[in-house]
Scaffold this motif. Structure first.
Motif, PDB file in Angstrom:
ATOM      1  N   VAL A 256      10.014   1.087 -15.410  1.00  0.00           N
ATOM      2  CA  VAL A 256      10.870   1.686 -14.378  1.00  0.00           C
ATOM      3  C   VAL A 256      12.307   1.624 -14.874  1.00  0.00           C
ATOM      4  N   SER A 257      13.108   2.514 -14.364  1.00  0.00           N
ATOM      5  CA  SER A 257      14.510   2.529 -14.768  1.00  0.00           C
ATOM      6  C   SER A 257      15.253   1.376 -14.095  1.00  0.00           C
ATOM      7  N   LEU A 258      16.081   0.682 -14.862  1.00  0.00           N
ATOM      8  CA  LEU A 258      16.866  -0.423 -14.317  1.00  0.00           C
ATOM      9  C   LEU A 258      18.124   0.146 -13.671  1.00  0.00           C
ATOM     10  N   SER A 259      17.979   0.556 -12.424  1.00  0.00           N
ATOM     11  CA  SER A 259      19.089   1.199 -11.734  1.00  0.00           C
ATOM     12  C   SER A 259      19.169   0.710 -10.299  1.00  0.00           C
ATOM     13  N   LEU A 260      20.290   1.031  -9.669  1.00  0.00           N
ATOM     14  CA  LEU A 260      20.480   0.642  -8.278  1.00  0.00           C
ATOM     15  C   LEU A 260      19.470   1.347  -7.381  1.00  0.00           C
ATOM     16  N   GLU A 261      19.123   2.584  -7.718  1.00  0.00           N
ATOM     17  CA  GLU A 261      18.152   3.342  -6.930  1.00  0.00           C
ATOM     18  C   GLU A 261      16.794   2.656  -6.941  1.00  0.00           C
ATOM     19  N   THR A 262      16.382   2.203  -8.118  1.00  0.00           N
ATOM     20  CA  THR A 262      15.104   1.495  -8.231  1.00  0.00           C
ATOM     21  C   THR A 262      15.133   0.213  -7.406  1.00  0.00           C
ATOM     22  N   PHE A 263      16.261  -0.497  -7.494  1.00  0.00           N
ATOM     23  CA  PHE A 263      16.407  -1.751  -6.751  1.00  0.00           C
ATOM     24  C   PHE A 263      16.313  -1.502  -5.246  1.00  0.00           C
ATOM     25  N   LYS A 264      16.942  -0.417  -4.775  1.00  0.00           N
ATOM     26  CA  LYS A 264      16.900  -0.094  -3.347  1.00  0.00           C
ATOM     27  C   LYS A 264      15.472   0.190  -2.883  1.00  0.00           C
ATOM     28  N   ILE A 265      14.666   0.741  -3.771  1.00  0.00           N
ATOM     29  CA  ILE A 265      13.279   1.058  -3.421  1.00  0.00           C
ATOM     30  C   ILE A 265      12.431  -0.202  -3.343  1.00  0.00           C
ATOM     31  N   ILE A 266      12.531  -1.058  -4.364  1.00  0.00           N
ATOM     32  CA  ILE A 266      11.607  -2.185  -4.458  1.00  0.00           C
ATOM     33  C   ILE A 266      12.053  -3.424  -3.692  1.00  0.00           C
ATOM     34  N   PHE A 267      13.364  -3.564  -3.428  1.00  0.00           N
ATOM     35  CA  PHE A 267      13.860  -4.793  -2.811  1.00  0.00           C
ATOM     36  C   PHE A 267      13.264  -5.068  -1.429  1.00  0.00           C
ATOM     37  N   PRO A 268      13.234  -4.096  -0.510  1.00  0.00           N
ATOM     38  CA  PRO A 268      12.656  -4.388   0.819  1.00  0.00           C
ATOM     39  C   PRO A 268      11.204  -4.844   0.735  1.00  0.00           C
ATOM     40  N   TYR A 269      10.418  -4.187  -0.125  1.00  0.00           N
ATOM     41  CA  TYR A 269       9.013  -4.580  -0.282  1.00  0.00           C
ATOM     42  C   TYR A 269       8.912  -5.987  -0.874  1.00  0.00           C
TER      43      TYR A 269
ATOM     44  N   ALA B 232       0.812  -1.221   0.000  1.00  0.00           N
ATOM     45  CA  ALA B 232       0.000   0.000   0.000  1.00  0.00           C
ATOM     46  C   ALA B 232       0.850   1.278   0.000  1.00  0.00           C
ATOM     47  N   SER B 233       1.858   1.327   0.879  1.00  0.00           N
ATOM     48  CA  SER B 233       2.688   2.537   0.965  1.00  0.00           C
ATOM     49  C   SER B 233       3.553   2.708  -0.278  1.00  0.00           C
ATOM     50  N   LEU B 234       4.016   1.583  -0.864  1.00  0.00           N
ATOM     51  CA  LEU B 234       4.806   1.651  -2.098  1.00  0.00           C
ATOM     52  C   LEU B 234       3.980   2.267  -3.228  1.00  0.00           C
ATOM     53  N   ILE B 235       2.739   1.817  -3.360  1.00  0.00           N
ATOM     54  CA  ILE B 235       1.862   2.325  -4.422  1.00  0.00           C
ATOM     55  C   ILE B 235       1.578   3.809  -4.222  1.00  0.00           C
ATOM     56  N   ALA B 236       1.300   4.180  -2.980  1.00  0.00           N
ATOM     57  CA  ALA B 236       0.979   5.577  -2.682  1.00  0.00           C
ATOM     58  C   ALA B 236       2.152   6.497  -2.965  1.00  0.00           C
ATOM     59  N   THR B 237       3.360   6.013  -2.751  1.00  0.00           N
ATOM     60  CA  THR B 237       4.556   6.853  -2.895  1.00  0.00           C
ATOM     61  C   THR B 237       5.124   6.843  -4.312  1.00  0.00           C
ATOM     62  N   TYR B 238       5.164   5.660  -4.939  1.00  0.00           N
ATOM     63  CA  TYR B 238       5.882   5.531  -6.212  1.00  0.00           C
ATOM     64  C   TYR B 238       5.001   5.179  -7.409  1.00  0.00           C
ATOM     65  N   GLY B 239       3.772   4.730  -7.173  1.00  0.00           N
ATOM     66  CA  GLY B 239       2.877   4.453  -8.294  1.00  0.00           C
ATOM     67  C   GLY B 239       2.861   2.996  -8.738  1.00  0.00           C
ATOM     68  N   LEU B 240       2.034   2.719  -9.746  1.00  0.00           N
ATOM     69  CA  LEU B 240       1.763   1.349 -10.173  1.00  0.00           C
ATOM     70  C   LEU B 240       2.961   0.667 -10.842  1.00  0.00           C
ATOM     71  N   GLU B 241       3.736   1.396 -11.627  1.00  0.00           N
ATOM     72  CA  GLU B 241       4.841   0.756 -12.334  1.00  0.00           C
ATOM     73  C   GLU B 241       5.869   0.180 -11.362  1.00  0.00           C
ATOM     74  N   TYR B 242       6.095   0.873 -10.246  1.00  0.00           N
ATOM     75  CA  TYR B 242       6.993   0.350  -9.211  1.00  0.00           C
ATOM     76  C   TYR B 242       6.367  -0.863  -8.526  1.00  0.00           C
ATOM     77  N   LEU B 243       5.042  -0.853  -8.405  1.00  0.00           N
ATOM     78  CA  LEU B 243       4.346  -2.016  -7.867  1.00  0.00           C
ATOM     79  C   LEU B 243       4.597  -3.234  -8.745  1.00  0.00           C
ATOM     80  N   PHE B 244       4.415  -3.077 -10.054  1.00  0.00           N
ATOM     81  CA  PHE B 244       4.592  -4.198 -10.981  1.00  0.00           C
ATOM     82  C   PHE B 244       6.028  -4.723 -10.939  1.00  0.00           C
ATOM     83  N   ALA B 245       6.992  -3.809 -10.861  1.00  0.00           N
ATOM     84  CA  ALA B 245       8.401  -4.219 -10.784  1.00  0.00           C
ATOM     85  C   ALA B 245       8.674  -4.977  -9.484  1.00  0.00           C
ATOM     86  N   THR B 246       8.072  -4.517  -8.402  1.00  0.00           N
ATOM     87  CA  THR B 246       8.253  -5.179  -7.103  1.00  0.00           C
ATOM     88  C   THR B 246       7.655  -6.576  -7.117  1.00  0.00           C
TER      89      THR B 246
END
Length: 495
Positions: free
Chosen positions: A216-229, A71-85
């Motif tokens: 989503v961009s294939l970057s370390l920053e993206t990975f840091k965001i989605i990995f914990p979730y 829920a918090s991931l979607i609210a903060t980063y949007g659906l595309e980050y959800l799909f990547a996660t």
């Protein structure tokens, strides 16, 4: 015989599909996504997991646990980050299955499963209360009474249909009956019950899921965001799968292939992320409905997903007309069947440690979440086991032919028994030569070794000799390694 089995599988799958609709919609609201997205995710997750499952008859779909995690991931980063996660979550679950890590779920004791079932039953029961409210407030008295009547009617139809025949799932009969009754009342302007469409706030009609790589961009920053979730989602999802599998195992007297199920759950989530779904896992309530309705194979779960898709594409008129009271009645019957009523009579008949674990897991499941409840339950069980095991240690004391004192130890020497071990020796009054006989004892960890060494140091300070004799075969390697540590003060015979 085959025709009967096939009929049971189809009808039970259809029943489950009807029960999935309102829950998928509700989970969409929790996660903050469109109900159609949640329903599509339920179709993809359910279908893929059912095809590759290691636990036939298990139902997988969008779930409350996953929606809360994201829920918090979607609210903060949007659906595309959800799909990547969800894609990453699926990959992690696949890896856990491939490397056969499911064996470690065997440490979950039955008391934890029991607490989970009771807690889940209470959660499912209280969750239905929201259907009796509008905008957070209880319905007007007249509306509330009519809804309760339909809930009770649904439960009565399920109960008596099950007594009369098993040819058709009683839950399906009840849902069809109350939907027809509700539609007739609405048609003749007698009364309008709240329906699935009213609950969703829109007509539930969608298209087939389409393939799309998350943008989503294939970057370390993206990975840091989605990995914990992704890690949390993967563990929560697999925990639900393990416990749901255990429940079905017990109901059907069969056995799950847990590593295969890990792989199936991961593949389902991988597909979910690539087809625009919100992710999911096993569903205990719907799995119980499936089994109680006659579902025994993966085919019933496949039928449930396909039927749900058909409802979305072509059966929206019926789907949207289902009264919420009918679905609430179905869930209340699931609660009654899920709660382990016999556990209320366990007081004084099972160890207090198990009672404490059951109660702890029950309340944590209710007030926190399933994953936390299971982790705490396993830790509590382990600590209580260690405490009880640590108390079962004693020594038979003898005097040798040369006047040496021999402590013939019985029990397990580990971190839970070290304090009891220290109390056994009388260092000050013992003779100059003391022997610890380990023929009937086991040294299990470094805490046991260190405690023995501490006792040896006390004897050494008084100029006395402390020797270990006849260590068990399982202890030999541990003791031999300890012998090479400089700080070790005891000597070892018979190695």
């Amino acid at each position: 015989m085959f025709k009967k089995i096939l009929k049971n599988e189809i009808l039970s799958g259809m029943t489950v599909a009807l029960a999935l609709i309102p829950e998928s919609v509700a989970f969409a609201f929790v996660a903050g996504v469109s109900p159609i997205l949640s329903l599509k995710g339920a179709v993809v997750m359910g279908l893929v997991a059912a095809i590759f499952t290691g636990r036939p008859a298990m139902i997988s779909s969008s779930t409350a646990a996953i929606s809360v995690v994201f829920a918090s991931l979607i609210a903060t980063y949007g659906l595309e980050y959800l799909f990547a996660t969800v894609v990453l979550m699926g990959i992690l679950q696949i890896l856990l299955g491939v490397f056969k890590l499911g064996k470690y779920t065997q440490i979950i004791p039955y008391s934890v499963t029991l607490g989970f079932l009771n807690g889940l039953s209470i959660v499912m029961f209280t969750a239905q209360f929201s259907q009796f409210k509008i905008n957070g407030n209880w319905m007007p008295t007249k509306d509330l009474v009519i809804m309760i009547i339909f809930v009770v009617m649904t439960m009565a139809i399920i109960y008596f249909t099950g007594k009369i025949t098993s040819a058709i799932p009683s839950s399906l009969v009840a849902i069809v009956a109350v939907t027809v009754a509700s539609s007739l009342m609405d048609h003749y302007d007698i009364y309008s019950l709240r329906t699935v469409q009213d609950f969703a706030g829109m007509e539930l009609k969608g298209a087939l899921p389409t393939f799309s790589i998350p943008h989503v961009s294939l970057s370390l920053e993206t990975f840091k965001i989605i990995f914990p979730y992704a890690v949390i989602g993967a563990l929560v999802g697999l925990t639900e799968a393990v416990l749901t599998g255990r429940v079905i195992d017990e109901m059907t007297n069969t056995k799950s292939k847990i590593n295969k199920e890990f792989f199936a759950q991961g593949l389902g989530n991988l597909a979910n992320g690539l087809f625009g779904g919100m992710g999911g896992d096993a569903m205990i309530g719907q799995s119980i409905i499936n089994v109680k309705s006659g579902g025994r194979t993966r085919f019933s779960a496949i039928v449930a997903s396909v039927t749900l898709m058909i409802f979305m594409l072509f059966g929206s008129i019926f789907t949207n007309a289902i009264p919420l009271s009918g679905l609430v009645g179905v869930m209340f019957m699931v609660v009654i069947g899920t709660f382990k009523w016999e556990s209320l009579k366990y007081g004084g008949k099972i160890p207090k440690s198990d009672v404490i674990v059951v109660l702890a897991v029950t309340f944590i499941t209710i007030f926190q979440d399933l994953a936390t409840a299971v982790i705490v339950g396993v830790i509590l069980s382990a600590l209580m086991f260690a405490w009880e095991k640590g108390k079962i240690i004693y020594a038979k004391i003898e005097t040798g032919v040369n006047g040496e004192k021999i402590y013939k130890m019985n029990g397990v020497l580990f971190f839970g028994s070290v304090y009891k071990l220290k109390e056994i020796f009388d260092v000050n009054t013992d003779p100059m030569n003391v022997i610890l006989d380990l023929k009937h004892a086991k040294v299990m960890d470094f805490s046991g070794i260190e405690t023995i060494n501490g006792i040896a140091e006390k004897y050494a300070d008084l100029g006395k000799k402390f020797t270990l004799r006849r260590p068990n075969e399982n202890c030999r390697l541990l003791l031999q390694n300890a012998k090479n540590i400089d700080s070790i003060k005891f000597s070892i015979d018979s190695l």
